[in-house]
Design an enzyme around this catalytic site. Structure first.
Site, PDB file in Angstrom:
ATOM      1  N   ASP A 160       3.011   5.087  -5.426  1.00  0.00           N
ATOM      2  CA  ASP A 160       2.238   6.309  -5.202  1.00  0.00           C
ATOM      3  C   ASP A 160       3.058   7.535  -5.590  1.00  0.00           C
ATOM      4  OD1 ASP A 160       0.745   8.406  -4.386  1.00  0.00           O
ATOM      5  OD2 ASP A 160       0.432   7.716  -2.329  1.00  0.00           O
TER       6      ASP A 160
ATOM      7  N   ASP B 196       0.852  -1.194   0.000  1.00  0.00           N
ATOM      8  CA  ASP B 196       0.000   0.000   0.000  1.00  0.00           C
ATOM      9  C   ASP B 196       0.893   1.251   0.000  1.00  0.00           C
ATOM     10  OD1 ASP B 196      -2.398   1.374   0.190  1.00  0.00           O
ATOM     11  OD2 ASP B 196      -2.493   1.241   2.381  1.00  0.00           O
TER      12      ASP B 196
ATOM     13  N   HIS C 296      -9.172   4.703  -2.494  1.00  0.00           N
ATOM     14  CA  HIS C 296      -8.521   4.705  -1.172  1.00  0.00           C
ATOM     15  C   HIS C 296      -9.436   5.437  -0.188  1.00  0.00           C
ATOM     16  CE1 HIS C 296      -4.230   3.484  -2.007  1.00  0.00           C
ATOM     17  NE2 HIS C 296      -4.814   3.381  -3.182  1.00  0.00           N
ATOM     18  N   GLY C 297      -9.004   5.455   1.077  1.00  0.00           N
ATOM     19  CA  GLY C 297      -9.666   6.296   2.081  1.00  0.00           C
ATOM     20  C   GLY C 297     -11.155   6.064   2.215  1.00  0.00           C
TER      21      GLY C 297
HETATM   22  P1  13P Z   1      -8.980   4.602   5.409  1.00  0.00           P
HETATM   23  O1  13P Z   1      -8.094   5.448   6.284  1.00  0.00           O
HETATM   24  O2  13P Z   1     -10.219   5.320   5.045  1.00  0.00           O
HETATM   25  O3  13P Z   1      -9.267   3.259   6.007  1.00  0.00           O
HETATM   26  O4  13P Z   1      -8.185   4.342   4.029  1.00  0.00           O
HETATM   27  C1  13P Z   1      -7.247   3.321   3.920  1.00  0.00           C
HETATM   28  C2  13P Z   1      -6.442   3.393   2.674  1.00  0.00           C
HETATM   29  O5  13P Z   1      -6.741   4.076   1.718  1.00  0.00           O
HETATM   30  C3  13P Z   1      -5.230   2.565   2.623  1.00  0.00           C
HETATM   31  O6  13P Z   1      -4.495   2.802   1.465  1.00  0.00           O
HETATM   32  O1  G3H Z   2      -3.280   4.838   3.504  1.00  0.00           O
HETATM   33  C1  G3H Z   2      -2.671   4.633   4.548  1.00  0.00           C
HETATM   34  C2  G3H Z   2      -2.962   3.444   5.377  1.00  0.00           C
HETATM   35  O2  G3H Z   2      -4.059   3.691   6.200  1.00  0.00           O
HETATM   36  C3  G3H Z   2      -1.737   2.946   6.090  1.00  0.00           C
HETATM   37  O3  G3H Z   2      -1.504   3.522   7.331  1.00  0.00           O
HETATM   38  O4  G3H Z   2       0.980   3.846   7.215  1.00  0.00           O
HETATM   39  O5  G3H Z   2      -0.235   3.980   9.405  1.00  0.00           O
HETATM   40  O6  G3H Z   2       0.056   1.772   8.263  1.00  0.00           O
HETATM   41  P1  G3H Z   2      -0.086   3.279   8.094  1.00  0.00           P
HETATM   42 ZN    ZN Z   3      -4.554   4.813   0.776  1.00  0.00          ZN
END
Ligand code: 13P
Ligand code: G3H
Ligand code: ZN
Length: 325
Positions: free
Chosen positions: A116, A94, A223-224
Site C-alpha cells: 500500500d 492486507d 477496499h472498505g
Molecule cells: P471495511 O472496513 O469496510 O470492512 O474494509 C475492509 C478493508 O478494506 C480491508 O482492507
Molecule cells: O483495512 C483495514 C482492515 O480493516 C484491517 O484492520 O488493521 O485493525 O486489523 P486492522
Molecule cells: Zn483496506
C-alpha cells in the site's frame, strides 16, 4: 522455519481473478483475526462453492503470530477439502506497509500480498510497489497495488477524505510496477463509520467505468466495502455496546461493480460487527454462561450466515467451484 504457500495447499490470486472476470463475479476477501473467524469464512465459502481470500492485516498477524497464521490458513484448506469442496484459498497480506513486512509474510506462507503505497507520491508509490513485485515474483506470489486514497482507518493510518483514483494514472502504474491487481478509490471507506444515517451513499461508478475502459480485463480491487448492517449496530447498542450511528456501502452499489472488472472486494468491519453483536447477545441473554465455546460458537455461526448472504447478494461467486457439505 517458514513455509512456501504451495506446501500449505494455498493458491495465489492469478487464476482466481481470471475466472472471476471471465464469469463476472468478485472473489470475497474476508479479514480474519482468530480461529472462529477463519472457520466461519472457509465453511461459508465451501458451502457456497466460492473461492476465498483469507485476508490478514499487520495487526492481525501480530495478534495471531506468524507461527500460527500459516497453519490456520492450511487448516482452512483442509477444512474445505474435508467438506468435499475444491475452492481455492489464498492467504493475503492486507495493506502491507513495506518490503520488509512483505518478506516476512512470503517466508511464512502468504500466497498474495498488498503493498500500500497510496499515501506516497505517484513516483514513490511506483518505486516501492515495483520492488515488492520483483521480490514476490521469485516465489510466484501475486501482488496488489493501490492508487487513490480511501477515507477511514487502516492500521494506524487515518485519512479524513478520500482521494479518488485518477484514471489517467492507472495504465502507467500497472505497466511500470507489474502488479497483478489494482485497488482503487471510488468512494468506499474503511471502518464502521463510513456515512451518516439518512445520507444516500453512492460509489463513483463513472470513474470505475473509465478505469475499466483503460485496462480492460485487469483485476480491480475495492477496499472498505462493508455494509455496516443496521441489525448488528442495533443489537450491539441494545445489549450495552457503544457505537456511533453509521451506515456503510449498500449491497446494491457493490453488486454492479462485482459483475464488472472488480475481481476482489474487501470486507472486515461487518465480520467484527456480527461477532460482537452475537457475543453481546449471548452475554445479555444468558449471563450465567462462562463456557467460551457457547458464545464464540454463536459468534462463528453469525459470521458464517453473514458471509453466505453477502456472497449471494453481492459477490455472485457461488457455484464457481464444488459445493461442500
Ligand atoms: P471495511 O472496513 O469496510 O470492512 O474494509 C475492509 C478493508 O478494506 C480491508 O482492507
Ligand atoms: O483495512 C483495514 C482492515 O480493516 C484491517 O484492520 O488493521 O485493525 O486489523 P486492522
Ligand atoms: Zn483496506
Amino acid at each position: 522455519m517458514g513455509y512456501n504457500y504451495k506446501e500449505l495447499g494455498l493458491s495465489n490470486t492469478k487464476e482466481m481473478f481470471e475466472k472471476a472476470n471471465r464469469e463476472h463475479y468478485a472473489v470475497p476477501a474476508f479479514n480474519f483475526n482468530n480461529m472462529e473467524q477463519m472457520l466461519a469464512i472457509v465453511e461459508a465459502c465451501a458451502e457456497m462453492g466460492s473461492p476465498v481470500i483469507l485476508q490478514c492485516s499487520m495487526g492481525a498477524l501480530k495478534y495471531m503470530t506468524k507461527e500460527v497464521v500459516p497453519l490456520l490458513a492450511k487448516a482452512a484448506v483442509d477444512r474445505a477439502r474435508a467438506m468435499g469442496s475444491d475452492i481455492p484459498v489464498a492467504l493475503h497480506l492486507d495493506h502491507g506497509p513495506n518490503l520488509d513486512a512483505v518478506k516476512i509474510c512470503i517466508e511464512n506462507g502468504f500466497s498474495s500480498v498488498m503493498i500500500d503505497g497510496s499515501h506516497y507520491s505517484f513516483d514513490e508509490n511506483i518505486k516501492m510497489t515495483k520492488e515488492v513485485v520483483d521480490y514476490a515474483k521469485q516465489y510466484d506470489v501475486t501482488v496488489e497495488g493501490e492508487l487513490g486514497v480511501l477515507a477511514g482507518v487502516e492500521d494506524d493510518v487515518v485519512a479524513e477524505h478520500s482521494i479518488y483514483t485518477n484514471p489517467n494514472e492507472v495504465e502507467e502504474f500497472i505497466k511500470r510496477t507489474g502488479v497483478d491487481s489494482l485497488a482503487i478509490a471510488i468512494g468506499t471507506s474503511h471502518g464502521a463509520h463510513k456515512f451518516k444515517p439518512g445520507t444516500d451513499p453512492k460509489l463513483e461508478l463513472n470513474i470505475l467505468a473509465e478505469i475499466e475502459r483503460r485496462i480492460p480485463g485487469f483485476p480491480i480491487v475495492l477496499h472498505g466495502s462493508s455494509a455496516v448492517p443496521q441489525k448488528y449496530v442495533e443489537e450491539i447498542k441494545k445489549f450495552g455496546g457503544q457505537l456511533k450511528d453509521a451506515i456503510g456501502i449498500p449491497d446494491t452499489e457493490l453488486m454492479g461493480a462485482a459483475k464488472s472488472g472488480v475481481a476482489k472486494i474487501n470486507v472486515d468491519t461487518d465480520g467484527r460487527l456480527a461477532f460482537t453483536a452475537a457475543v453481546r447477545r449471548v452475554f445479555a441473554e444468558t449471563p450465567a454462561e462462562f463456557d467460551p465455546r457457547k458464545y464464540l460458537g454463536v459468534a462463528k455461526e453469525e459470521m458464517k450466515e453473514y458471509y453466505k448472504e453477502k456472497i449471494k447478494n453481492v459477490f455472485g461467486s457461488q457455484n464457481a467451484y464444488k459445493i461442500g457439505k
